[in-house]
Design an enzyme around this catalytic site. Structure first.
Site, PDB file in Angstrom:
ATOM      1  N   LYS A 176      34.450  46.817  35.571  1.00 39.51           N
ATOM      2  CA  LYS A 176      35.168  45.943  34.649  1.00 39.51           C
ATOM      3  C   LYS A 176      35.753  44.804  35.483  1.00 39.51           C
ATOM      4  CE  LYS A 176      38.711  44.780  32.928  1.00 39.51           C
ATOM      5  NZ  LYS A 176      39.327  43.378  32.844  1.00 39.51           N
ATOM      6  N   CYS A 286      46.014  39.322  48.431  1.00 38.35           N
ATOM      7  CA  CYS A 286      46.924  40.470  48.402  1.00 38.35           C
ATOM      8  C   CYS A 286      47.606  40.673  49.749  1.00 38.35           C
ATOM      9  CB  CYS A 286      46.174  41.725  47.980  1.00 38.35           C
ATOM     10  SG  CYS A 286      44.716  42.096  48.986  1.00 38.35           S
ATOM     11  N   GLU A 388      56.716  39.902  44.059  1.00 37.10           N
ATOM     12  CA  GLU A 388      55.425  39.295  44.401  1.00 37.10           C
ATOM     13  C   GLU A 388      55.160  38.087  43.499  1.00 37.10           C
ATOM     14  OE1 GLU A 388      50.928  40.799  45.377  1.00 37.10           O
ATOM     15  OE2 GLU A 388      51.840  41.550  43.537  1.00 37.10           O
TER      16      GLU A 388
END
Length: 484
Positions: A176, A286, A388
């Site tokens: 996905k 990330c 974040e």
């Protein structure tokens, strides 16, 4: 490609429900994406399950290895098409996507193919209570159908980082991709068919999270394991879904990574390294650095030098080879990043540079652009230091002692990565042990040996990927005990 269909059991599947895929550079329409419903996700899982019992499950390891090498070669043979698709989806500059995303996307298949060809398993001889002997030996078996839920920041690279070891170990996958970046996962289906990967081994379903393909995939009882890279909140939702049926998960989640610069560093290399770790891919990495700690004797000098770097990027058309800074992935993500720019201002940050939207001309004015941004002056409790952001920004704080900076760096619920800049090897070793992260770079950043472990501590993830460490998730290790 302007029509992104689902790829199920080796065939392209349309649905009656579509959504737009837009280019973040200028907000132009790339094409329409066919959203998978429960029926399509169910068909993909069924196809993957059938492939385990079919020709794929009967392949010898060497034959599987050859197919994985052929997939990598197929990506490279269609390099320009994959490159154009990735650049259109993400807005990445040509130099970045052509040197990182597509080559690593192909290499991931070869790395894990070669690993599975050579990885050993353990065996032990033992004496038995009756005076006899027995032999124990290990067998690795594929886990089964793996649900692969992918992020949008490195779409091909991070998708193949999961699909590569999954297929190498004999599993089948239902992928996905992010709704923001559907192109290269879809394009890979064509390569799978071209090189002869059996139908049902690789499947792609498009859609969103809740009440869409993401939820339908992660809650499907026919999925034997789920691997996900993305934000921690989504990981929590997937983990709740995986609890039904007690299915294993492998997560690489959010981060608020620290860059630590000691006064004895190679100054120019430290500035260049922190500039890269903060601003590469417009901060959408990330492993990127959003918190920078600089030892006080060089603090002012470092802030000035990083400011000069941030203001030296060239924003523009990603097809212009001189462009080295692209837009954010979407208008929605830009709104999130700009909300943190507003929070920093409201909390009293000193804006060293940036803090808003750049002036772009022509069609680029419609893109998802933000300025590279540096702040100073905030306490460690400020939201832009705690949360974040995933944008091209950082806050720089001074520190005095090693103990102080370790405490500041570890004062976060996250623990993905850190980068340390020092020429004192003793400091380097101490920092590597003291920082609560999955990976600590010293005098470098994003330097990856794909054989090493990769993953996060605390709320930054569960499990490890890379090399033999990937086998722990993608295989079931069985012990066979034979009494002689």
């Amino acid at each position: 490609m302007s029509d992104f269909r689902n790829f199920i059991n080796g065939e392209w599947v349309s649905t009656g429900k579509t959504f737009e895929n837009r280019n973040p550079v200028d907000n132009s329409l790339i094409g329409m994406v066919h959203e998978a419903g429960k029926a399509e996700v169910g068909a993909a899982v069924d196809a993957a399950r059938a492939a385990l019992k079919g020709p794929w499950g009967k392949l010898k390891v060497e034959d599987r290895v050859e197919l994985l090498h052929a997939i990598a070669d197929g990506i490279n043979a269609n390099f320009d098409e994959f490159l154009a698709a990735e650049m259109a989806d993400t807005g990445k500059p040509h130099g970045l996507a052509s040197h990182v995303d597509i080559p690593r996307g192909a290499a991931n298949f070869k790395v894990f193919a070669d690993l599975i060809r050579n990885v050993p398993t353990e065996s032990f001889g033992m004496d038995t209570p009756d005076g006899g002997h027995a032999i124990n030996y290990a067998v690795r078996a594929p886990r089964g159908v793996i649900g692969v839920v992918c992020p949008w920041n490195l779409p091909l690279l991070l998708m193949t980082w999961k699909v590569g070891p999954a297929l190498a170990t004999g599993n089948t996958v239902v992928v996905k991709p992010s709704e923001e970046t559907p192109a290269t996962a879809t394009l890979l289906g064509r390569v799978m068919n071209d090189v002869g990967v059996p139908a049902g081994v690789y499947n792609v379903v498009h859609g969103f999270g809740p009440d869409s393909a993401g939820e339908f995939l992660t809650t499907h009882p026919g999925v034997d394991g789920i691997t996900f890279t993305g934000e921690t909140r989504t990981g929590e939702a997937i983990m709740r879904a995986a609890a039904t049926g007690v299915r294993p998960v492998s997560f690489e989640l959010g981060g608020k990574n620290a860059g630590i610069v000691f006064a004895d560093c190679d100054f120019d290399k430290a500035v260049a390294g922190i500039a890269r770790s903060t601003f590469e891919n417009s901060g959408q990495v990330c492993l990127g650095t959003e918190r920078v700690y600089v030892q006080r004797p060089i603090f002012e000098k470092f802030v000035a030098a990083l400011k000069q770097r941030a203001e030296g990027f060239k924003l523009g058309d990603p097809n212009d080879h001189s462009t080295n800074f692209g837009p954010l992935v979407s208008q929605e993500h830009r709104r999130k990043v700009l909300s943190y720019y507003d929070k920093a201002r409201a909390e009293g940050a000193t804006i060293v540079t940036g803090g808003g939207v750049p002036t772009m001309t022509g069609r680029l004015s419609e893109g998802a652009w933000v300025q590279p941004t540096i702040w100073t002056g905030l306490p460690q409790t400020a939201s832009v230091i705690r949360e974040e952001i995933f944008g091209p920004c950082c806050h720089i704080s001074p520190f005095d002692t090693e103990e102080e900076v370790v405490n500041m760096a570890n004062a976060t619920p996250y623990g993905l990565a850190a980068t340390v800049w020092t020429q004192d090897v003793s400091v380097a070793h101490r920092m590597g042990r003291a920082l609560e992260v999955g990976i600590c770079w010293v005098n470098s950043w994003f330097l990856r040996d794909l054989r090493t472990s990769f993953g996060g501590a605390k709320q930054s993830g569960i499990g490890r990927e890379g090399g033999v460490h990937s086998l722990e998730f993608y295989t079931e290790l069985r012990n066979v005990c034979i009494k002689l």
